[in-house]
Design a protein around this motif. Structure first.
Motif, PDB file in Angstrom:
ATOM      1  N   GLU A   1       0.525   4.142  -3.420  1.00  0.00           N
ATOM      2  CA  GLU A   1      -0.493   5.214  -3.218  1.00  0.00           C
ATOM      3  C   GLU A   1       0.389   6.566  -2.664  1.00  0.00           C
ATOM      4  N   GLN A   2       0.992   6.288  -1.490  1.00  0.00           N
ATOM      5  CA  GLN A   2       1.685   7.341  -1.023  1.00  0.00           C
ATOM      6  C   GLN A   2       2.844   7.908  -2.036  1.00  0.00           C
ATOM      7  N   LEU A   3       3.267   6.861  -2.652  1.00  0.00           N
ATOM      8  CA  LEU A   3       4.603   7.240  -3.514  1.00  0.00           C
ATOM      9  C   LEU A   3       3.904   8.127  -4.641  1.00  0.00           C
ATOM     10  N   LEU A   4       2.812   7.830  -5.186  1.00  0.00           N
ATOM     11  CA  LEU A   4       2.201   8.429  -6.209  1.00  0.00           C
ATOM     12  C   LEU A   4       1.776   9.857  -5.836  1.00  0.00           C
ATOM     13  N   MET A   5       1.585   9.952  -4.433  1.00  0.00           N
ATOM     14  CA  MET A   5       1.086  11.415  -4.058  1.00  0.00           C
ATOM     15  C   MET A   5       2.421  12.193  -3.799  1.00  0.00           C
TER      16      MET A   5
ATOM     17  N   GLY B   1       0.823  -1.179   0.051  1.00  0.00           N
ATOM     18  CA  GLY B   1      -0.052   0.029   0.041  1.00  0.00           C
ATOM     19  C   GLY B   1       0.793   1.130   0.002  1.00  0.00           C
ATOM     20  N   THR B   2       2.226   1.210  -0.179  1.00  0.00           N
ATOM     21  CA  THR B   2       2.946   2.332  -0.107  1.00  0.00           C
ATOM     22  C   THR B   2       2.927   3.191  -1.527  1.00  0.00           C
TER      23      THR B   2
END
Lengths: 374, 656
Positions: A212-216, A209-210
């Motif tokens: 998503e964070q990376l894409l943000m 799930g990291t």
């Protein structure tokens, strides 16, 4: 200096450092990079050999003469055949071949030495187990060859054919089959390891799930992917060196071409295999899925490449299809450089094709990377 | 079922008829770490006993010892009159993680548990049918566990624990990450189970849930600090709570904060919320006059004051503060100039105009229109599957919208450009940290990827470590941190670059109340510096911290406004009833009004009525007709959770 400072302050460096730190803590990955390639090279190089020897031969010798014994000893001289049984009659021999106890059977007629002594030709019967067509063909050819030689020995005036071929084997004078296999297996190992390792590192972000964070973060898709590719590339080049060292010292490959050219082109192929892995990872949802789909793709890639089975023995359709197989091009390059030592010009079509593969695969991956959450 | 559970309840104990659990002088050490240092308590049959405390206080250790999974270092523990290990077959144990097999169906999961506990086949069928009907799971017994929502999974886990008819249920934070509606249903079910004679021991980070226990123990530092009923704990605190509502809330807060720090003042504690301040005081009259006087001196508008009982959170926080357990607060080292909010008051940071999202046939988000200004904290609330996360993902550019317009930081096109994203902070519901890196490495990574100047890295990272209380542990693997701590580090990581817009998706899930208070103080600091904050939460008491709120039901916004406005917009009245037979009264009332209007809070009933003048009389008569004595009744103000559940249920009644 300024450039170096800028690099260390860049986003790309932050991403790369993170990947390196994760890889260093990942024992499984290090294991994947070292153990399977070594084992695959050894197994394919040593065990996979098309040479035919020590085939079990059954003999029914109705002649029981010194000539017939001489003929048999000529047959078994080269260790291609071992006499495994002396069945009582032809029927029993046939039964043994059918059962698979014997690969080949030879029936020498009672009139063998009489016919030869009278200068007539004689007939011997040969039974061969044709299940393994390749072995059967080789056994047949060998028996034929021995008979021809034996005939010439008895009757020097006897001419079998007007034209006789004198074959000289270039590049692989000892016809060592491992020379043929090892360059192919290096390609195979790079394909399997490269695609597996890269797909697993990319999919892991999605799995936990990291991603998503990376894409943000402000990091661009290409930055994220390149940061993943660079450390893997370095590690996989280690695999290339490992495989080359094994080729040189275990299998005595000649490495006739420019070794640095070989490394550079292997690097190009490593990019292709990483590209395959990353593309699969952007298509799959879980680690399990990506491992299974990579099996689905890797098996045909390997089969069509000529790394193990010669392309010339494939049906025409698959021969054409194999042009679309990046591994085919790499195997051609590796064999040319390791065994023949050709110049780079001769390899240009292969190199350009690989380059195209690398560019296309990586750019599709970058494009897909951002939209893969949908 | 009811009868059989009752039978269990009466025969419980045997030699020790009074207590289901008796714990004396319990100690537990892990190496040099003392997890429990001398715990004493006992729990009676049919009681719901709550354990509350901050992360790492020793709650899980206590559960593991009670469940017989772990041995105590010293002390006496008797469960159902036996050592815990021998009582195992008679107890059900539910942990935080769903203990279900995701690839088995509801019925298969139940059958597996029944098989483990040797439930006879004939009994199994009856019990399974009854349990599933009671939990509302009987329509789809063949659905796979992984297709269930978080709330349904927990209900199934409860079924699994109940299938062997245990006499004791141990629940370790069973409702973490479950939405408020499902949580309330879950606790209604627990009340029913307890009424059947099953003893329940539950730990929870949600203090509104803990209020529903018969007795509550506050555990901290391996010791039980306080134990009693909610009323006893409130009385023990000897403080009252005054809600202060004012137009110039920020200035009012500054004035009152000054008074709280003076020893002579009657104001003991101040907590800031989205549109009100909570003051704790031993003397209401004195405090009220002091507040009015202070405000008058500064020529501020006269605030509206309302005296109330202290909440369980007040008890919890005040007590732990005395123990020095309050996390360190350190102001964030801001380098950005604060936004001049007065001139930019109209500047909208996030806006959505009739936003829609369809997944195939399914419409996940319908016509969502909202606007969040810089400096504002906006809360998005809803049950699981209401479309909150999808909305947030669209607003921050992770998901393309099917239809509708939106803008982010003044941009309407290409929202995922690097320039836009470097002004955003995002903390997702899932883990945002790399478990296989150390805490420091994680923070360094986020510093680098957001291009924070190298010379500021150290200061920012130190700030996160200090705020999280992790100084000296920065080289620990992130994966080894407990969930609550990880959330705090993740929050730090997502704000180090001083974002203009901050998206927080369930930021405080699993975080203890003290740390949660600190969290919100930090979030308010950012809002004051001009950051627009969009937050989702399942914890409604916490939603009071938002300036504005929106409730989502089935992809639509059904209510919007400040917390006070939303509570005021609720029709009707909340009434608290104290009766002699709480469970029977509840069952009876639920036959006459919609079930969501009735819930059990310990020994009291909460009843929501739209027209209490006409409805209450007949209901009380029917209770008295059933020989249920009513000992007390009084109106209560709506909590935000009551408002939420009322709004959601009414919206669902309209469009089923």
């Amino acid at each position: 200096m300024n450039f170096i400072r800028r690099l260390f302050e860049s986003r790309f460096w932050a991403l790369t450092l993170k990947e390196i730190r994760q890889i260093l803590k990942n024992r499984q990955l290090i294991f994947l990079l070292i153990f399977p390639p070594t084992v695959q090279l050894l197994i394919f190089g040593l065990a996979l050999s098309p040479n035919v020897d020590h085939l079990s031969l059954g003999i029914v010798d109705y002649a029981r003469s010194s000539e017939s014994r001489e003929f048999v000893s000529a047959l078994v001289e080269n260790d291609v055949f071992d006499v495994a049984a002396y069945p009582k009659n032809q029927a029993e021999l046939g039964q043994a071949v059918r059962n698979g106890q014997l690969i080949a059977g030879l029936v020498i007629p009672p009139s063998f030495d009489r016919d030869l002594n009278q200068g007539d030709s004689t007939d011997v019967q040969v039974l061969i187990d044709g299940v393994d067509a390749n072995t059967a063909g080789i056994a047949r050819g060998y028996i034929q060859q021995t008979i021809n030689q034996y005939t010439r020995q008895l009757n020097p005036q006897f001419k079998t054919a007007l034209i006789e071929t004198q074959t000289r084997f270039l590049y692989n004078p000892g016809l060592s089959s491992s020379w043929f296999f090892v360059p192919g297996v290096i390609g195979l190992v790079l394909t399997l390891t490269g695609s597996l390792v890269s797909s697993v590192t990319v999919i892991r972000e999605k799995d936990i799930g990291t991603l998503e964070q990376l894409l943000m973060t402000p990091a661009a898709g290409w930055e994220i992917l390149l940061a993943k590719v660079v450390p893997l590339f370095i590690l996989l080049m280690g695999d290339v060196l490992l495989a080359s060292a094994m080729g040189r010292f275990v299998f005595q490959l000649p490495f006739r071409g420019n070794f640095f050219l070989f490394l550079a082109l292997s690097g190009l192929y490593v990019f292709v295999s990483i590209g395959i892995g990353i593309l699969l990872a952007t298509l799959a949802r879980t680690q399990q899925q990506v491992v299974l789909t990579s099996f689905f793709f890797n098996v045909p890639i390997i089969q069509l490449s000529g790394a193990i089975a010669p392309i010339e023995s494939m049906p025409k359709f698959f021969q054409i299809l194999s042009w679309l197989d990046p591994l085919r091009h790499y195997v051609a390059i590796a064999r040319s450089l390791i065994l023949k030592g050709v110049a780079v010009e001769a390899l240009l079509p292969n190199i350009l094709t690989l380059l195209m593969f690398a560019v296309v695969l990586l750019s599709i991956s970058v494009r897909r990377f951002r939209s893969q959450l949908n | 079922m009811v009868d059989s559970f009752l039978a269990h309840g009466t025969e419980a104990g045997g030699s020790a008829p009074s207590a289901t659990i008796r714990v004396q002088g319990l100690h537990k050490q892990y190496g040099a770490v003392k997890a429990l240092c001398g715990i004493d308590f006992s729990v009676s049959p049919g009681e719901i006993f709550g354990l509350i405390g901050p992360d790492g206080a020793g709650k899980t250790t206590t559960f593991q010892i009670l469940a017989g999974v772990m041995e105590a270092s010293s002390g006496e523990v008797s469960v159902l009159g036996q050592p815990p290990r021998e009582a195992r077959l008679n107890l059900g144990y539910l942990t935080q993680a769903f203990s279900l097999y995701a690839d088995l169906s509801i019925l298969e999961n139940l059958r597996y548990q029944a098989g483990l506990r040797k439930v006879p086949q004939a009994d199994f069928r009856d019990r399974a049918t009854e349990l599933l009907a009671r939990m509302g799971l009987s329509q789809f017994p063949n659905r796979l566990a992984r297709q269930l929502s978080g709330g349904m999974k927990q209900k199934l886990a409860l079924c699994c624990a109940l299938i062997a008819q245990p006499r004791l249920l141990l629940l370790d934070e069973p409702t973490t990450g479950v939405d408020p509606v499902s949580r309330r249903e879950f606790w209604d079910l627990l009340a029913g189970v307890a009424a059947d004679g099953v003893t329940v021991v539950a730990a929870t980070p949600y203090l509104d849930e803990a209020e529903r226990c018969n007795r509550i123990a506050l555990i901290y530092d391996g010791k039980i600090q306080q134990i009693g009923t909610l009323a006893e704990l409130q009385a023990d605190l000897a403080l009252h709570r005054i809600e202060v509502r004012a137009d110039a809330l920020g200035e009012t807060e500054a004035v009152l904060q000054g008074a709280v720090s003076r020893a002579s003042s009657a104001l003991v504690d101040l907590q800031s919320f989205g549109d009100r301040l909570d003051i704790l005081t031993p003397n209401v009259a004195q405090a009220k006059s002091e507040i009015l006087q202070l405000v008058d001196q500064q020529k501020l508008a006269i605030p509206r004051l309302e005296a109330n009982e202290p909440t369980l959170e007040n008890v919890f926080v005040s007590h732990l503060r005395q123990q020095g357990a309050d996390p360190i607060y350190r102001a964030f080292p801001f380098y950005r100039k604060p936004k001049a909010l007065s001139t930019e008051a109209a500047a909208v940071a996030i806006s959505a105009d009739r936003l829609q999202k369809c997944f195939g046939e399914f419409q996940a988000v319908k016509d969502v229109t909202l606007a969040v200004r810089y400096g504002e904290i906006y809360g998005l609330l809803g049950a699981n599957g209401a479309g909150k996360t999808t909305t947030i993902k669209m607003l921050c550019g992770l998901l393309p919208a099917t239809q509708g317009g939106m803008s982010l930081a003044g941009e309407t096109q290409n929202l995922h450009r690097a320039e836009v994203r470097s002004r955003l902070g995002y903390m997702s519901q899932k883990f945002t940290l790399y478990d296989d890196l150390t805490i420091r490495q994680n923070l360094e990574f986020y510093c680098g990827v957001y291009s924070i100047p190298q010379k500021l890295h150290r200061e920012k990272i130190d700030w996160v470590l200090e705020t999280c209380g992790l100084v000296g542990r920065e080289n620990q693997m992130t994966g080894s941190l407990p969930g609550g701590w990880k959330q705090r580090v993740a929050f730090g990581a997502s704000v180090m670059h001083e974002p203009d817009i901050l998206f927080l998706d369930e930021p405080t899930s699993g975080v203890d109340p003290l740390a949660r208070r600190q969290f919100w103080r930090l979030i308010r600091d950012f809002a004051r510096q001009g950051t627009a904050v969009l937050v989702t939460t399942h914890y409604l008491e916490e939603a009071e911290n938002c300036n504005r709120l929106a409730f989502m039901v089935a992809g639509e916004i059904v209510a919007e406004g400040s917390p006070t406005q939303i509570k005021a917009a609720q029709p009707g009245q909340l009434i608290e009833l104290v009766t002699a037979h709480t469970q029977r009264a509840s069952d009876l009332l639920r036959q006459q009004v919609e079930p969501w209007r009735v819930s059990i809070f310990g020994d009291r009933l909460h009843l929501v009525l739209d027209c209490p003048e006409q409805e209450l009389g007949p209901l009380i008569q029917s209770l008295q007709g059933a020989q249920i004595e009513i000992r007390a009744q009084r109106p209560l103000p709506f909590t935000l959770e009551d408002a939420f559940i009322g709004t959601v249920q009414r919206a669902e009644e309209v469009s089923p």
